[in-house]
Design a protein around this motif. Structure first.
Motif, PDB file in Angstrom:
ATOM      1  N   GLY A 109       9.373  50.203 -17.365  1.00 33.84           N
ATOM      2  CA  GLY A 109      10.266  51.328 -17.658  1.00 33.84           C
ATOM      3  C   GLY A 109       9.537  52.642 -17.871  1.00 33.84           C
ATOM      4  O   GLY A 109       8.336  52.679 -18.138  1.00 33.84           O
ATOM      5  N   TRP A 111       9.751  56.608 -19.944  1.00 34.41           N
ATOM      6  CA  TRP A 111      10.006  56.947 -21.350  1.00 34.41           C
ATOM      7  C   TRP A 111      11.213  57.837 -21.581  1.00 34.41           C
ATOM      8  O   TRP A 111      11.711  57.942 -22.699  1.00 34.41           O
ATOM      9  CB  TRP A 111       8.779  57.632 -21.973  1.00 34.41           C
ATOM     10  CG  TRP A 111       8.333  58.862 -21.238  1.00 34.41           C
ATOM     11  CD1 TRP A 111       7.324  58.952 -20.321  1.00 34.41           C
ATOM     12  CD2 TRP A 111       8.873  60.187 -21.329  1.00 34.41           C
ATOM     13  NE1 TRP A 111       7.208  60.226 -19.843  1.00 34.41           N
ATOM     14  CE2 TRP A 111       8.151  61.009 -20.449  1.00 34.41           C
ATOM     15  CE3 TRP A 111       9.912  60.747 -22.083  1.00 34.41           C
ATOM     16  CZ2 TRP A 111       8.425  62.370 -20.288  1.00 34.41           C
ATOM     17  CZ3 TRP A 111      10.193  62.113 -21.926  1.00 34.41           C
ATOM     18  CH2 TRP A 111       9.446  62.892 -21.034  1.00 34.41           C
ATOM     19  N   LYS A 135       8.395  45.602 -19.504  1.00 37.66           N
ATOM     20  CA  LYS A 135       7.330  46.414 -20.109  1.00 37.66           C
ATOM     21  C   LYS A 135       7.878  47.829 -20.242  1.00 37.66           C
ATOM     22  O   LYS A 135       7.882  48.611 -19.291  1.00 37.66           O
ATOM     23  CB  LYS A 135       6.099  46.395 -19.195  1.00 37.66           C
ATOM     24  CG  LYS A 135       4.765  46.507 -19.883  1.00 37.66           C
ATOM     25  CD  LYS A 135       4.530  47.813 -20.633  1.00 37.66           C
ATOM     26  CE  LYS A 135       4.391  48.985 -19.727  1.00 37.66           C
ATOM     27  NZ  LYS A 135       4.274  50.274 -20.444  1.00 37.66           N
ATOM     28  N   GLU A 138       5.170  52.976 -23.237  1.00 45.00           N
ATOM     29  CA  GLU A 138       4.534  52.971 -24.560  1.00 45.00           C
ATOM     30  C   GLU A 138       4.649  54.334 -25.243  1.00 45.00           C
ATOM     31  O   GLU A 138       4.401  54.446 -26.444  1.00 45.00           O
ATOM     32  CB  GLU A 138       3.058  52.572 -24.434  1.00 45.00           C
ATOM     33  CG  GLU A 138       2.133  53.610 -23.785  1.00 45.00           C
ATOM     34  CD  GLU A 138       2.246  53.701 -22.254  1.00 45.00           C
ATOM     35  OE1 GLU A 138       3.218  53.165 -21.680  1.00 45.00           O
ATOM     36  OE2 GLU A 138       1.365  54.336 -21.641  1.00 45.00           O
ATOM     37  N   GLY A 185       9.172  55.350 -12.769  1.00 46.83           N
ATOM     38  CA  GLY A 185       8.122  56.218 -13.298  1.00 46.83           C
ATOM     39  C   GLY A 185       7.673  57.230 -12.261  1.00 46.83           C
ATOM     40  O   GLY A 185       8.417  57.577 -11.343  1.00 46.83           O
ATOM     41  N   SER A 186       6.439  57.661 -12.414  1.00 43.83           N
ATOM     42  CA  SER A 186       5.950  58.764 -11.587  1.00 43.83           C
ATOM     43  C   SER A 186       5.481  58.282 -10.214  1.00 43.83           C
ATOM     44  O   SER A 186       5.191  57.092 -10.020  1.00 43.83           O
ATOM     45  CB  SER A 186       4.791  59.444 -12.309  1.00 43.83           C
ATOM     46  OG  SER A 186       3.751  58.503 -12.493  1.00 43.83           O
ATOM     47  N   LEU A 208      11.246  56.586  -8.435  1.00 45.85           N
ATOM     48  CA  LEU A 208      10.230  57.596  -8.751  1.00 45.85           C
ATOM     49  C   LEU A 208      10.864  58.973  -8.979  1.00 45.85           C
ATOM     50  O   LEU A 208      12.055  59.060  -9.247  1.00 45.85           O
ATOM     51  CB  LEU A 208       9.203  57.620  -7.617  1.00 45.85           C
ATOM     52  CG  LEU A 208       8.653  56.232  -7.224  1.00 45.85           C
ATOM     53  CD1 LEU A 208       7.684  56.336  -6.061  1.00 45.85           C
ATOM     54  CD2 LEU A 208       7.998  55.528  -8.407  1.00 45.85           C
ATOM     55  N   GLU A 329       6.815  68.243  -9.981  1.00 50.31           N
ATOM     56  CA  GLU A 329       8.062  68.038 -10.734  1.00 50.31           C
ATOM     57  C   GLU A 329       7.876  68.640 -12.132  1.00 50.31           C
ATOM     58  O   GLU A 329       6.851  68.407 -12.774  1.00 50.31           O
ATOM     59  CB  GLU A 329       8.313  66.530 -10.837  1.00 50.31           C
ATOM     60  CG  GLU A 329       9.549  66.167 -11.596  1.00 50.31           C
ATOM     61  CD  GLU A 329       9.709  64.639 -11.707  1.00 50.31           C
ATOM     62  OE1 GLU A 329       8.814  63.905 -11.280  1.00 50.31           O
ATOM     63  OE2 GLU A 329      10.734  64.214 -12.244  1.00 50.31           O
TER      64      GLU A 329
HETATM   65  P1  NAD Z   1       4.623  57.030 -15.653  1.00 50.24           P
HETATM   66  O1  NAD Z   1       4.475  56.702 -14.212  1.00 50.24           O
HETATM   67  O2  NAD Z   1       3.532  57.738 -16.332  1.00 50.24           O
HETATM   68  O3  NAD Z   1       4.874  55.692 -16.503  1.00 50.24           O
HETATM   69  C1  NAD Z   1       5.823  54.712 -16.124  1.00 50.24           C
HETATM   70  C2  NAD Z   1       5.336  53.353 -16.563  1.00 50.24           C
HETATM   71  O4  NAD Z   1       4.110  53.041 -15.918  1.00 50.24           O
HETATM   72  C3  NAD Z   1       5.075  53.230 -18.054  1.00 50.24           C
HETATM   73  O5  NAD Z   1       5.612  52.007 -18.513  1.00 50.24           O
HETATM   74  C4  NAD Z   1       3.558  53.252 -18.176  1.00 50.24           C
HETATM   75  O6  NAD Z   1       3.085  52.460 -19.211  1.00 50.24           O
HETATM   76  C5  NAD Z   1       3.095  52.674 -16.845  1.00 50.24           C
HETATM   77  N1  NAD Z   1       1.829  53.251 -16.387  1.00 50.24           N
HETATM   78  C6  NAD Z   1       1.406  54.523 -16.558  1.00 50.24           C
HETATM   79  N2  NAD Z   1       0.204  54.705 -15.969  1.00 50.24           N
HETATM   80  C7  NAD Z   1      -0.139  53.513 -15.394  1.00 50.24           C
HETATM   81  C8  NAD Z   1      -1.248  53.054 -14.636  1.00 50.24           C
HETATM   82  N3  NAD Z   1      -2.264  53.849 -14.344  1.00 50.24           N
HETATM   83  N4  NAD Z   1      -1.244  51.772 -14.231  1.00 50.24           N
HETATM   84  C9  NAD Z   1      -0.224  50.953 -14.504  1.00 50.24           C
HETATM   85  N5  NAD Z   1       0.856  51.340 -15.232  1.00 50.24           N
HETATM   86  C10 NAD Z   1       0.909  52.590 -15.674  1.00 50.24           C
HETATM   87  O7  NAD Z   1       6.008  57.800 -15.732  1.00 50.24           O
HETATM   88  P2  NAD Z   1       6.697  58.411 -17.017  1.00 50.24           P
HETATM   89  O8  NAD Z   1       5.879  59.558 -17.511  1.00 50.24           O
HETATM   90  O9  NAD Z   1       7.067  57.342 -17.971  1.00 50.24           O
HETATM   91  O10 NAD Z   1       8.054  58.963 -16.402  1.00 50.24           O
HETATM   92  C11 NAD Z   1       8.137  60.190 -15.774  1.00 50.24           C
HETATM   93  C12 NAD Z   1       8.285  60.057 -14.277  1.00 50.24           C
HETATM   94  O11 NAD Z   1       9.204  59.044 -13.967  1.00 50.24           O
HETATM   95  C13 NAD Z   1       8.822  61.304 -13.634  1.00 50.24           C
HETATM   96  O12 NAD Z   1       8.161  61.511 -12.415  1.00 50.24           O
HETATM   97  C14 NAD Z   1      10.266  60.974 -13.377  1.00 50.24           C
HETATM   98  O13 NAD Z   1      10.858  61.691 -12.340  1.00 50.24           O
HETATM   99  C15 NAD Z   1      10.192  59.536 -13.079  1.00 50.24           C
HETATM  100  N6  NAD Z   1      11.455  58.886 -13.378  1.00 50.24           N
HETATM  101  C16 NAD Z   1      12.189  58.384 -12.369  1.00 50.24           C
HETATM  102  C17 NAD Z   1      13.414  57.806 -12.626  1.00 50.24           C
HETATM  103  C18 NAD Z   1      14.270  57.231 -11.538  1.00 50.24           C
HETATM  104  O14 NAD Z   1      15.236  56.557 -11.871  1.00 50.24           O
HETATM  105  N7  NAD Z   1      13.971  57.458 -10.275  1.00 50.24           N
HETATM  106  C19 NAD Z   1      13.869  57.744 -13.935  1.00 50.24           C
HETATM  107  C20 NAD Z   1      13.077  58.277 -14.944  1.00 50.24           C
HETATM  108  C21 NAD Z   1      11.870  58.834 -14.653  1.00 50.24           C
END
Ligand code: NAD
Length: 452
Positions: A109, A111, A135, A138, A185-186, A208, A329
């Motif tokens: 997930g 955040w 997961k 965090e 996530g990103s 993403l 973004e």
């Molecule tokens: P993130 O990619 O930093 O983190 C997402 C998840 O990945 C977290 O659980 C984190 O613990 C894990 N993670 C982070 N770095 C990692 C690595 N190097 N290796 C393995 N796992 C890792 O994203 P975020 O900051 O939580 O969320 C923001 C991003 O998510 C933005 O780009 C946003 O647009 C996107 N997002 C998309 C949606 C959607 O439904 N499409 C929804 C919410 C957020």
């Protein structure tokens, strides 16, 4: 992690999760656990980034309750084998497609809506008959702990379990062999997940982000446009994956539009005290956002306070595609406005960038609406609104290209966690026999005439 996945695989192989009643019971259980722990969930999210009970219920828990309700209502229908036509080559036979769970699934997930984005994929995972390792992000540590507590105390580990942690934990999880990985996530982390999944040819859904544009055309109903845009952009202090990232505003209405935006923001009285605004999730993100505000281009807002992780709703004007704020973004309460005169040129600019997760069109002109919807490739969106397409589960939600792979919500979610097994079911009493030896001229003529 290895032991956990092994336990879940053993449980999946017991076939218990394939029982529809079992799935329903656990969806009900999940709903009941959430409902009976709402106070704990409200407190945790407030401690993380001051999100109010109103916003938490409406943007997170309510969506989960609705998803569970819909899954319970449709589960039987979605799981039923679907008959399809049998072609002449296979006569006589029945043909059908049986939806079956993929197996052991991993949900990772983000955040920004920690309950919704962690648990909304779990609902179709359970509905489709999978086991789940969740997961959560965090970063909001209290919400992550709250979910771990209420789920791990109430579900057996070999069926549904929450694992907390950051990059090392996620990396270790990604080394395991899952049958499905669902990541929100990103874009950069999405690529890491995709690479890890490729090692086991594990199917993925990647939800993403990216820069989602909103077109405000000459014919837009400005009163409604402004209301909807301000609400959707500054909800969750702009930390929404489908928030309008930047605006493309026709020159002829720009001045009036900006004035109305300013008034609407002022009238909304955004503050933590009013419960309609949240903190920036952490200092790292705060410091990422501040350099995006070019002081010389502030039309409204710009005030900030690191101690409270507060950034005022901010509008930037006179922006071009070359400004820093247009690079990545934004994911915060900063709204750049680009003025245009030539719609084709704007469409070409958007098309030259990675495909957006969302695109919004504010217009009363049907032709303009069709043109934008037709010409730009993007995940999903809305006409004369923003964000709200996420709240209709009949619309599959997901990105395309850099904004994601696959989709979910409603039946699309069930599909994301299912394998559709195709079966040709033949009786033994008859066989046309054309395929068997000897290969005669007569048979070939028959095949050419009737089957070719
Ligand atoms: P993130 O990619 O930093 O983190 C997402 C998840 O990945 C977290 O659980 C984190 O613990 C894990 N993670 C982070 N770095 C990692 C690595 N190097 N290796 C393995 N796992 C890792 O994203 P975020 O900051 O939580 O969320 C923001 C991003 O998510 C933005 O780009 C946003 O647009 C996107 N997002 C998309 C949606 C959607 O439904 N499409 C929804 C919410 C957020």
């Amino acid at each position: 992690m290895k032991a956990l996945v092994e336990k879940q695989r053993n449980f999946f192989n017991s076939n218990k999760t394939k029982d529809i009643q079992f799935r329903k019971e656990h969806l009900i259980k999940l709903r009941d656990i959430l409902k009976s722990n709402e106070d704990l969930l409200y407190k945790a999210i407030y401690d993380d980034f001051k999100k109010s009970e109103f916003d938490t219920f409406t943007n997170e828990l309510l969506l989960l309750y609705l998803d569970i309700k819909e899954a319970l209502h449709n589960l039987k229908k979605w799981s039923k084998p679907k008959k399809v036509r049998t072609n002449l080559v296979n006569f006589p036979a029945k043909s059908y497609i049986i939806p079956k769970p993929l197996g052991v699934s991993l949900v990772i997930g983000a955040w920004n809506y920690p309950y919704q984005l962690s648990l909304a994929p779990v609902i179709p995972a359970i509905a489709a008959g999978n086991t789940v390792v969740l997961k959560p992000s965090e970063l909001p540590s209290n919400t992550s702990a709250a979910m771990a507590k209420i789920i791990n105390e109430n579900f057996p580990e070999d069926y549904f379990h929450v694992v907390e942690g950051g990059i090392p934990v996620t990396s270790e999880l990604l080394e395991q062999h899952f049958d499905k990985i669902f990541f929100t996530g990103s874009v950069p982390v999405g690529k890491i997940v995709y690479q890890a999944a490729a090692k086991n040819l594990t199917p993925v859904t990647l939800e993403l982000g990216g820069k989602s544009p909103a077109f405000i055309t000459e014919s837009a109903n400005l009163k409604m446009t402004v209301k909807r845009l301000v609400w959707s952009k500054f909800l969750n202090a702009g930390q929404t994956c489908i928030a309008p990232d930047y605006l493309l505003v026709h020159e002829s209405i720009e001045e009036k539009f900006l004035e109305m935006m300013k008034t609407e923001i002022e009238n909304s009285h955004y503050s933590f005290e009013n419960g309609n605004y949240v903190q920036i999730i952490n200092e790292r993100n705060f410091h990422r956002l501040i350099p995006q505000i070019d002081e010389s281009k502030i039309y409204f807002g710009g005030r900030h306070d690191v101690e409270n992780r507060y950034i005022e709703p901010t509008i930037l004007h006179n922006i071009t595609f070359d400004d820093k704020v247009m690079e990545d973004e934004i994911f915060g309460p900063i709204l750049p406005v680009i003025t245009y005169t030539d719609l084709d040129e704007m469409i070409a600019q958007v098309k030259s960038k990675p495909k957006p997760l969302s695109c919004y069109v504010y217009t009363e002109d049907k032709k303009v609406k069709q043109k934008i919807l037709h010409e730009i490739t993007f995940g999903g969106g809305a006409v004369n609104d923003s964000i709200m397409h996420i709240a209709n589960s009949n619309l599959p939600f997901g990105g395309v290209g850099h904004s994601g792979i696959g989709s979910y919500h409603g039946e699309a979610g069930f599909r994301a966690f299912s394998h559709y097994k195709s079966i040709l079911d033949k009786p033994s009493w008859f066989e046309l026999g054309l395929k068997y030896f000897p290969q005669t001229k007569g048979k070939l003529n028959f095949i050419k005439r009737f089957l070719g």
